[in-house]
Design a protein around this motif. Structure first.
Motif, PDB file in Angstrom:
ATOM      1  N   THR A  55       0.842  -1.189   0.000  1.00 53.21           N
ATOM      2  CA  THR A  55       0.000   0.000   0.000  1.00 53.21           C
ATOM      3  C   THR A  55       0.882   1.245   0.000  1.00 53.21           C
ATOM      4  O   THR A  55       2.028   1.211   0.442  1.00 53.21           O
ATOM      5  CB  THR A  55      -0.917   0.058   1.238  1.00 53.21           C
ATOM      6  OG1 THR A  55      -0.105   0.130   2.411  1.00 53.21           O
ATOM      7  CG2 THR A  55      -1.807  -1.168   1.328  1.00 53.21           C
ATOM      8  N   CYS A  56       0.313   2.349  -0.501  1.00 54.07           N
ATOM      9  CA  CYS A  56       1.047   3.610  -0.640  1.00 54.07           C
ATOM     10  C   CYS A  56       0.833   4.513   0.571  1.00 54.07           C
ATOM     11  O   CYS A  56       0.113   4.167   1.490  1.00 54.07           O
ATOM     12  CB  CYS A  56       0.600   4.335  -1.898  1.00 54.07           C
ATOM     13  SG  CYS A  56       0.800   3.387  -3.415  1.00 54.07           S
ATOM     14  N   ASP A  57       1.438   5.717   0.510  1.00 57.81           N
ATOM     15  CA  ASP A  57       1.343   6.648   1.639  1.00 57.81           C
ATOM     16  C   ASP A  57       1.330   8.094   1.152  1.00 57.81           C
ATOM     17  O   ASP A  57       2.325   8.568   0.596  1.00 57.81           O
ATOM     18  CB  ASP A  57       2.540   6.433   2.580  1.00 57.81           C
ATOM     19  CG  ASP A  57       2.509   7.342   3.811  1.00 57.81           C
ATOM     20  OD1 ASP A  57       1.424   7.842   4.158  1.00 57.81           O
ATOM     21  OD2 ASP A  57       3.576   7.524   4.429  1.00 57.81           O
ATOM     22  N   HIS A  58       0.208   8.757   1.333  1.00 53.81           N
ATOM     23  CA  HIS A  58       0.124  10.219   1.222  1.00 53.81           C
ATOM     24  C   HIS A  58      -0.877  10.698   2.258  1.00 53.81           C
ATOM     25  O   HIS A  58      -1.918  10.063   2.464  1.00 53.81           O
ATOM     26  CB  HIS A  58      -0.315  10.667  -0.176  1.00 53.81           C
ATOM     27  CG  HIS A  58       0.793  10.669  -1.181  1.00 53.81           C
ATOM     28  ND1 HIS A  58       1.831  11.581  -1.130  1.00 53.81           N
ATOM     29  CD2 HIS A  58       1.026   9.869  -2.250  1.00 53.81           C
ATOM     30  CE1 HIS A  58       2.660  11.334  -2.138  1.00 53.81           C
ATOM     31  NE2 HIS A  58       2.206  10.305  -2.822  1.00 53.81           N
ATOM     32  N   VAL A  59      -0.585  11.809   2.899  1.00 53.61           N
ATOM     33  CA  VAL A  59      -1.478  12.352   3.922  1.00 53.61           C
ATOM     34  C   VAL A  59      -2.532  13.265   3.311  1.00 53.61           C
ATOM     35  O   VAL A  59      -3.709  13.215   3.664  1.00 53.61           O
ATOM     36  CB  VAL A  59      -0.666  13.108   5.003  1.00 53.61           C
ATOM     37  CG1 VAL A  59      -1.582  13.866   5.949  1.00 53.61           C
ATOM     38  CG2 VAL A  59       0.208  12.120   5.784  1.00 53.61           C
ATOM     39  N   ALA A  60      -2.110  14.114   2.372  1.00 54.89           N
ATOM     40  CA  ALA A  60      -3.037  15.062   1.752  1.00 54.89           C
ATOM     41  C   ALA A  60      -2.488  15.492   0.397  1.00 54.89           C
ATOM     42  O   ALA A  60      -1.286  15.749   0.269  1.00 54.89           O
ATOM     43  CB  ALA A  60      -3.240  16.281   2.651  1.00 54.89           C
ATOM     44  N   ILE A  61      -3.371  15.580  -0.608  1.00 56.20           N
ATOM     45  CA  ILE A  61      -2.974  15.908  -1.965  1.00 56.20           C
ATOM     46  C   ILE A  61      -3.445  17.322  -2.315  1.00 56.20           C
ATOM     47  O   ILE A  61      -4.636  17.620  -2.203  1.00 56.20           O
ATOM     48  CB  ILE A  61      -3.575  14.901  -2.975  1.00 56.20           C
ATOM     49  CG1 ILE A  61      -3.214  13.460  -2.580  1.00 56.20           C
ATOM     50  CG2 ILE A  61      -3.110  15.217  -4.398  1.00 56.20           C
ATOM     51  CD1 ILE A  61      -1.738  13.169  -2.523  1.00 56.20           C
ATOM     52  N   PRO A  62      -2.545  18.204  -2.750  1.00 55.76           N
ATOM     53  CA  PRO A  62      -2.966  19.554  -3.122  1.00 55.76           C
ATOM     54  C   PRO A  62      -3.819  19.556  -4.396  1.00 55.76           C
ATOM     55  O   PRO A  62      -3.690  18.671  -5.235  1.00 55.76           O
ATOM     56  CB  PRO A  62      -1.641  20.288  -3.353  1.00 55.76           C
ATOM     57  CG  PRO A  62      -0.648  19.218  -3.665  1.00 55.76           C
ATOM     58  CD  PRO A  62      -1.083  18.012  -2.900  1.00 55.76           C
ATOM     59  N   ARG A  63      -4.662  20.558  -4.502  1.00 50.53           N
ATOM     60  CA  ARG A  63      -5.561  20.647  -5.654  1.00 50.53           C
ATOM     61  C   ARG A  63      -4.806  20.591  -6.982  1.00 50.53           C
ATOM     62  O   ARG A  63      -5.302  20.022  -7.955  1.00 50.53           O
ATOM     63  CB  ARG A  63      -6.377  21.942  -5.595  1.00 50.53           C
ATOM     64  CG  ARG A  63      -7.495  21.927  -4.575  1.00 50.53           C
ATOM     65  CD  ARG A  63      -8.332  23.191  -4.696  1.00 50.53           C
ATOM     66  NE  ARG A  63      -9.254  23.327  -3.573  1.00 50.53           N
ATOM     67  CZ  ARG A  63     -10.469  22.791  -3.542  1.00 50.53           C
ATOM     68  NH1 ARG A  63     -10.902  22.068  -4.562  1.00 50.53           N
ATOM     69  NH2 ARG A  63     -11.245  22.968  -2.487  1.00 50.53           N
ATOM     70  N   ARG A  64      -3.619  21.188  -7.033  1.00 55.36           N
ATOM     71  CA  ARG A  64      -2.884  21.237  -8.305  1.00 55.36           C
ATOM     72  C   ARG A  64      -2.506  19.853  -8.815  1.00 55.36           C
ATOM     73  O   ARG A  64      -2.270  19.672 -10.009  1.00 55.36           O
ATOM     74  CB  ARG A  64      -1.634  22.115  -8.158  1.00 55.36           C
ATOM     75  CG  ARG A  64      -0.541  21.500  -7.295  1.00 55.36           C
ATOM     76  CD  ARG A  64       0.707  22.379  -7.215  1.00 55.36           C
ATOM     77  NE  ARG A  64       1.710  21.743  -6.349  1.00 55.36           N
ATOM     78  CZ  ARG A  64       2.634  20.885  -6.776  1.00 55.36           C
ATOM     79  NH1 ARG A  64       2.701  20.559  -8.059  1.00 55.36           N
ATOM     80  NH2 ARG A  64       3.491  20.346  -5.914  1.00 55.36           N
ATOM     81  N   LEU A  65      -2.428  18.864  -7.919  1.00 57.56           N
ATOM     82  CA  LEU A  65      -2.045  17.504  -8.308  1.00 57.56           C
ATOM     83  C   LEU A  65      -3.210  16.524  -8.277  1.00 57.56           C
ATOM     84  O   LEU A  65      -3.069  15.380  -8.713  1.00 57.56           O
ATOM     85  CB  LEU A  65      -0.936  16.981  -7.382  1.00 57.56           C
ATOM     86  CG  LEU A  65       0.394  17.733  -7.425  1.00 57.56           C
ATOM     87  CD1 LEU A  65       1.342  17.181  -6.371  1.00 57.56           C
ATOM     88  CD2 LEU A  65       1.019  17.640  -8.817  1.00 57.56           C
ATOM     89  N   MET A  69      -3.292  12.671  -9.512  1.00 54.27           N
ATOM     90  CA  MET A  69      -3.044  11.742  -8.413  1.00 54.27           C
ATOM     91  C   MET A  69      -4.325  11.269  -7.734  1.00 54.27           C
ATOM     92  O   MET A  69      -4.314  10.237  -7.070  1.00 54.27           O
ATOM     93  CB  MET A  69      -2.144  12.396  -7.360  1.00 54.27           C
ATOM     94  CG  MET A  69      -0.719  12.626  -7.804  1.00 54.27           C
ATOM     95  SD  MET A  69       0.288  13.416  -6.515  1.00 54.27           S
ATOM     96  CE  MET A  69       0.349  12.109  -5.277  1.00 54.27           C
ATOM     97  N   SER A  70      -5.410  12.004  -7.861  1.00 55.95           N
ATOM     98  CA  SER A  70      -6.650  11.834  -7.098  1.00 55.95           C
ATOM     99  C   SER A  70      -6.363  12.117  -5.620  1.00 55.95           C
ATOM    100  O   SER A  70      -5.210  12.329  -5.229  1.00 55.95           O
ATOM    101  CB  SER A  70      -7.291  10.468  -7.280  1.00 55.95           C
ATOM    102  OG  SER A  70      -6.872   9.543  -6.293  1.00 55.95           O
TER     103      SER A  70
END
Length: 315
Positions: A55-65, A69-70
């Motif tokens: 499984t992957c790991d991101h906490v929060a994705i900015p609108r620009r991405l 990335m979803s």
């Protein structure tokens, strides 16, 4: 130091669908999928002899991405812990945990608990991260994330060891007289370092027990593997080391629908012959991904790979 998987055999694992949904690889059906789908897919992989689930790991994705990335990125510790409860043998891999987002003792608490609850099935895959806003909002140092990751790995070697009161003194982090239990079930948590940049490859060679390349095509792997061997020799690092690779997308059999020109399709023996080339290049474990139109088709593909392709991987 010990290997995760037996030497001289090509092992196969998979990054789970649903839990991360970048447009680069997510199938349309994943958008409406959830916990029941993840559990069924994990059980199928466990039954079919897969070495690990990732499984992957991101906490929060900015609108620009978010368009590419979803914003669907399940928490790795929560997800792997859930999967530990519905599987029996398969290893549980974070691919990759962005350790620089968290204090080493926070990561140690999370992953020690996961290893304890899973009976020693954790493989800690780590990476530096690439989303600046994610670091900034959490007060983490994006510009020096490589150096932070290096020290965090050193701290985690201690914090995930056998001692109830681990001690570490570094430039950024220091701790002593602070106890953490439960301890991991494994005496030494295997650490696989992700990334294909020169810095990531060096980090894998000097600080890792294995390497998780990020998008290296087959023809680039020999050069990277040779560099790792050279760096380890120069640093005097010895012991087992496990090299990974991410394969092309696969479909066992004739799909009867457009799976894309880069997908390897066909009979099991032909797929196995192609995948054996990774072993010849010096790869120890391959991460496979199957094209599918729904959960049932993916489960069928996992079962077909385990029953028909896997027996020929080490011929």
């Amino acid at each position: 130091m010990a290997r995760v998987f037996p030497e001289g055999r090509l092992v196969y694992g998979m990054q789970l669908p649903v839990q991360s949904q970048s447009t680069l690889y997510a199938e349309p059906w994943e958008a409406s999928a959830g916990a029941a789908d993840l559990a069924e897919i994990a059980r199928a992989a466990d039954r079919s002899g897969f070495g690990y689930l990732a499984t992957c790991d991101h906490v929060a994705i900015p609108r620009r991405l978010a368009g590419a990335m979803s914003t669907v990125w399940y928490d790795p510790v929560a997800t792997l812990s859930f999967l530990a409860g519905v599987t029996e043998r398969v290893r549980l891999l974070s691919h990759v945990a962005i350790l620089g987002l968290r204090h080493p003792l926070v990561s140690a608490k999370q992953y020690a608990t996961l290893d304890h609850l899973s009976g020693g099935r954790l493989i800690l895959g780590v990476g530096a991260g690439h989303v600046a806003e994610e670091f900034e909002v959490l007060g983490a140092d994006f510009a020096r994330r490589g150096a932070v990751l290096d020290e965090t790995l050193d701290a985690l070697r201690v914090a995930l060891g056998p001692e109830e009161y681990p001690e570490f003194e570094g430039g950024r982090f220091s701790f002593r007289d602070l106890g953490q239990r439960p301890r991991p079930a494994q005496k030494r948590i295997p650490v696989w370092v992700g990334g294909s940049s020169p810095a990531a490859v060096r980090r894998a060679a000097v600080r890792g027990d294995g390497w998780l390349p990020q998008g290296d095509p087959r023809d680039r792997l020999p050069e990277q593997i040779a560099r790792i061997a050279r760096l380890r020799a120069e640093a005097g690092v010895t012991g087992p080391f496990e090299v990974g690779a991410i394969t092309e997308a696969l479909y066992v059999g004739e799909p009867g629908w457009d799976t894309g020109r880069r997908t390897l399709t066909g009979k099991a023996e032909a797929l196995a012959e192609s995948l054996r080339e990774y072993g010849a290049l010096g790869v120890d474990q391959i991460q496979v991904r199957f094209r599918s139109r729904d959960r049932a088709e993916l489960v069928d593909q996992i079962a077909a790979f385990g029953a028909e392709v896997a027996p020929h991987l080490n011929d």
